[in-house]
Design a protein around this motif. Structure first.
Motif, mmCIF file in Angstrom:
data_model
loop_
_atom_site.group_PDB
_atom_site.id
_atom_site.type_symbol
_atom_site.label_atom_id
_atom_site.label_comp_id
_atom_site.label_asym_id
_atom_site.label_seq_id
_atom_site.Cartn_x
_atom_site.Cartn_y
_atom_site.Cartn_z
ATOM 1 N N GLN A 44 0.808 -1.358 -0.069
ATOM 2 C CA GLN A 44 0.104 0.116 -0.016
ATOM 3 C C GLN A 44 0.864 1.359 0.036
ATOM 4 O O GLN A 44 0.778 2.240 -0.430
ATOM 5 N N PHE A 45 2.053 1.242 0.695
ATOM 6 C CA PHE A 45 2.793 2.421 0.657
ATOM 7 C C PHE A 45 3.408 2.624 -0.708
ATOM 8 O O PHE A 45 3.591 3.741 -0.975
ATOM 9 N N VAL A 46 3.915 1.714 -1.250
ATOM 10 C CA VAL A 46 4.906 1.854 -2.489
ATOM 11 C C VAL A 46 3.995 1.622 -3.587
ATOM 12 O O VAL A 46 3.973 2.444 -4.672
ATOM 13 N N SER A 47 3.373 0.526 -3.904
ATOM 14 C CA SER A 47 2.567 0.231 -5.004
ATOM 15 C C SER A 47 1.042 0.749 -4.926
ATOM 16 O O SER A 47 0.484 0.608 -6.135
ATOM 17 N N LYS A 48 0.634 1.507 -3.904
ATOM 18 C CA LYS A 48 -0.658 2.000 -3.853
ATOM 19 C C LYS A 48 -1.507 1.152 -4.104
ATOM 20 O O LYS A 48 -2.714 1.107 -4.906
ATOM 21 N N ALA A 49 -1.373 -0.318 -3.499
ATOM 22 C CA ALA A 49 -2.289 -1.418 -4.152
ATOM 23 C C ALA A 49 -3.480 -1.582 -3.350
ATOM 24 O O ALA A 49 -3.483 -1.190 -2.229
ATOM 25 N N ASN A 50 -4.690 -2.017 -3.849
ATOM 26 C CA ASN A 50 -5.749 -2.388 -3.535
ATOM 27 C C ASN A 50 -5.608 -3.945 -2.989
ATOM 28 O O ASN A 50 -5.068 -4.737 -3.478
ATOM 29 N N LEU A 51 -6.082 -4.057 -1.780
ATOM 30 C CA LEU A 51 -5.972 -5.568 -0.917
ATOM 31 C C LEU A 51 -7.378 -5.908 -1.165
ATOM 32 O O LEU A 51 -8.322 -5.868 -0.424
ATOM 33 N N VAL A 52 -7.427 -6.894 -2.378
ATOM 34 C CA VAL A 52 -8.774 -7.346 -2.315
ATOM 35 C C VAL A 52 -9.035 -8.719 -1.430
ATOM 36 O O VAL A 52 -8.120 -9.489 -1.537
ATOM 37 N N ARG A 53 -10.023 -8.752 -0.866
ATOM 38 C CA ARG A 53 -10.311 -9.918 -0.071
ATOM 39 C C ARG A 53 -11.087 -11.148 -0.806
ATOM 40 O O ARG A 53 -11.528 -10.837 -1.779
ATOM 41 N N GLY A 54 -10.744 -12.185 -0.105
ATOM 42 C CA GLY A 54 -11.365 -13.412 -0.998
ATOM 43 C C GLY A 54 -10.561 -14.733 -0.352
ATOM 44 O O GLY A 54 -10.046 -14.360 0.807
ATOM 45 N N HIS A 55 -10.454 -15.792 -1.136
ATOM 46 C CA HIS A 55 -9.780 -16.867 -0.599
ATOM 47 C C HIS A 55 -8.778 -17.659 -1.729
ATOM 48 O O HIS A 55 -9.230 -17.415 -3.019
ATOM 49 N N TRP A 56 -8.047 -18.208 -1.438
ATOM 50 C CA TRP A 56 -6.955 -18.804 -2.367
ATOM 51 C C TRP A 56 -7.226 -20.349 -2.462
ATOM 52 O O TRP A 56 -7.396 -21.051 -1.480
ATOM 53 N N ASP A 57 -7.377 -20.711 -3.652
ATOM 54 C CA ASP A 57 -7.202 -22.348 -4.061
ATOM 55 C C ASP A 57 -5.924 -22.645 -4.660
ATOM 56 O O ASP A 57 -6.026 -22.374 -5.809
ATOM 57 N N ASN A 58 -4.901 -22.955 -3.871
ATOM 58 C CA ASN A 58 -3.801 -23.326 -4.401
ATOM 59 C C ASN A 58 -3.221 -21.897 -4.872
ATOM 60 O O ASN A 58 -3.165 -20.950 -4.283
ATOM 61 N N ASP A 59 -2.764 -21.758 -6.438
ATOM 62 C CA ASP A 59 -2.432 -20.324 -6.912
ATOM 63 C C ASP A 59 -3.628 -19.566 -7.598
ATOM 64 O O ASP A 59 -3.160 -18.740 -8.217
ATOM 65 N N MET A 60 -4.654 -19.940 -7.362
ATOM 66 C CA MET A 60 -5.897 -19.247 -7.896
ATOM 67 C C MET A 60 -6.637 -18.443 -6.525
ATOM 68 O O MET A 60 -6.822 -18.831 -5.782
ATOM 69 N N PHE A 61 -6.860 -17.200 -6.755
ATOM 70 C CA PHE A 61 -7.706 -16.305 -6.158
ATOM 71 C C PHE A 61 -8.943 -16.119 -6.422
ATOM 72 O O PHE A 61 -9.234 -15.581 -7.743
ATOM 73 N N ILE A 62 -10.039 -16.320 -5.651
ATOM 74 C CA ILE A 62 -11.480 -15.906 -6.036
ATOM 75 C C ILE A 62 -11.530 -14.828 -5.093
ATOM 76 O O ILE A 62 -11.805 -14.905 -3.981
ATOM 77 N N PRO A 63 -12.089 -13.710 -5.809
ATOM 78 C CA PRO A 63 -12.539 -12.498 -4.846
ATOM 79 C C PRO A 63 -13.659 -12.796 -4.087
ATOM 80 O O PRO A 63 -14.649 -13.408 -4.548
ATOM 81 N N GLU A 64 -13.798 -12.309 -2.785
ATOM 82 C CA GLU A 64 -15.125 -12.270 -2.159
ATOM 83 C C GLU A 64 -16.262 -11.716 -3.003
ATOM 84 O O GLU A 64 -16.127 -10.769 -3.550
ATOM 85 N N GLY A 65 -17.399 -12.330 -2.958
ATOM 86 C CA GLY A 65 -18.719 -11.893 -3.335
ATOM 87 C C GLY A 65 -18.758 -12.091 -4.904
ATOM 88 O O GLY A 65 -19.606 -11.953 -5.774
ATOM 89 N N SER A 66 -17.779 -13.079 -5.685
ATOM 90 C CA SER A 66 -17.864 -13.236 -7.034
ATOM 91 C C SER A 66 -18.352 -14.920 -7.143
ATOM 92 O O SER A 66 -18.335 -15.354 -8.397
#
Length: 350
Positions: free
Chosen positions: A239-261
């Motif tokens: 957040q300080f350097v990349s100004k990134a959004n931290l999207v909430r969700g869950h991981w299935d191995n190397d795949m991310f599923i955003p919350e609410g999708s």
């Protein structure tokens, strides 16, 4: 000059400014110390200069212990130059005299420079583009010219280590860009190691060989500008350097599923740091997200705020119960419904 810091701590009364700092700086390397106010970066710089002594731990330069809990070699006995935040020029000296001063007074000035003082002064003034102003007084100079004098004075005695404490913070935006190029040029020409303290992510990313990100007296991450920006290892760096959004969700191995999708949206993230995976987060920069018409395959969002920035728009988007910052060239209006996706080309960095 090579530099090693080992388990360096610094306390001021009950306040701990630095906590167990370990850092190696190679000969000729440009290292930026990046962090918010109060993170300990200036304290670290002052210890490298010899103005502060570690409470514990030690600092070595070229293998010699220059600072520890029971020992301290003062600044004048270290082969260093320093550029301060507010120039620190002497009002009674002209530019030529400022550059001459460290050559005559620094105990570590090489003999070849002392014996050829006039030639060295001419060389340094030419390097920073001030030869034609050698007789000017500080009050006759612009802000950029004053900063060049400060840099010229710092490098005149050919230091092995150049320390810079937020040297561009008092300049306007255009002048800062120009001075970045000047500092990079000086670094290439002199070959000195540079430790550059800043809170400006743009300065660190554009100039440094490596960046040290600090938070609350500790080192959060060390890496190349690309690694720090593209592959943050902690929430703070993201957040300080990349100004990134931290999207909430869950991981299935190397795949991310955003919350609410549901499972309709999946983002690949084989290179995402373990911290984010263990906390159900996915760091994504505002420029990685893409907005388009509502369609299958993307998260449905709504425009909550719009800022026009010339060639692009900065949007606040509400999606999946979260607010994200998105940078896009496509114009949308307040309250428009949009589809939020990460293009495949961006997922290669994730």
């Amino acid at each position: 000059m090579t530099i090693q810091l080992r388990e360096v701590c610094k306390t001021f009364g009950s306040y701990t400014a630095l906590r167990n700092v370990d850092l190696d700086i190679a000969d000729g390397e440009f290292v930026a110390i990046l962090g918010p106010s109060g993170c300990g970066k200036t304290t670290l710089l002052r210890m490298l200069a010899g103005f502060e002594q570690p409470t514990s731990g030690e600092i070595r330069m070229d293998g010699e212990v220059v600072a520890g809990a029971s020992s301290l070699i003062p600044p004048e006995k270290r082969r260093i130059g320093m550029v301060f935040q507010h120039f620190a020029l002497w009002p009674h000296m002209n530019i030529h005299e400022h550059v001459r001063f460290p050559i005559r007074t620094h105990k570590k000035t090489p003999k070849a420079i002392r014996d050829n003082e006039a030639a060295r002064i001419e060389q340094v003034l030419a390097l920073v583009g001030l030869s034609h102003l050698a007789k000017r007084m500080p009050h006759e100079l612009s802000g950029g010219q004053k900063q060049r004098v400060a840099i010229a004075r710092a490098i005149a005695a050919e230091p092995s280590l150049l320390l810079m404490d937020e040297p561009l913070s008092s300049l306007d935006a255009l002048l800062r860009m120009n001075m970045r190029r000047e500092i990079q040029s000086v670094h290439r020409e002199t070959g000195s190691a540079v430790v550059y303290v800043t809170h400006d992510q743009g300065e660190a990313l554009s100039m440094a060989d490596r960046i040290v990100v600090m938070k609350e007296g500790r080192i959060e991450q060390i890496g190349s500008p690309q690694d720090i920006y593209l592959k943050p290892e902690t929430e703070f760096v993201a957040q300080f350097v990349s100004k990134a959004n931290l999207v909430r969700g869950h991981w299935d191995n190397d795949m991310f599923i955003p919350e609410g999708s549901g499972s309709s949206v999946q983002w690949r993230g084989s290179e995402v740091a373990g911290y984010f995976k263990s906390n159900g987060l996915y760091p994504v920069r505002p420029d990685q997200l893409e907005l388009g018409p509502v369609q299958d395959g993307g998260l449905v969002g709504q425009v909550a705020n719009v800022q026009f920035q010339g060639k692009e728009f900065n949007y606040d988007i509400i999606a999946a119960g979260q607010q994200w910052e998105v940078i896009s060239p496509v114009p949308y209006k307040l309250n428009d419904k949009v589809s939020v996706t990460i293009p495949q080309r961006e997922l290669q960095y994730a």
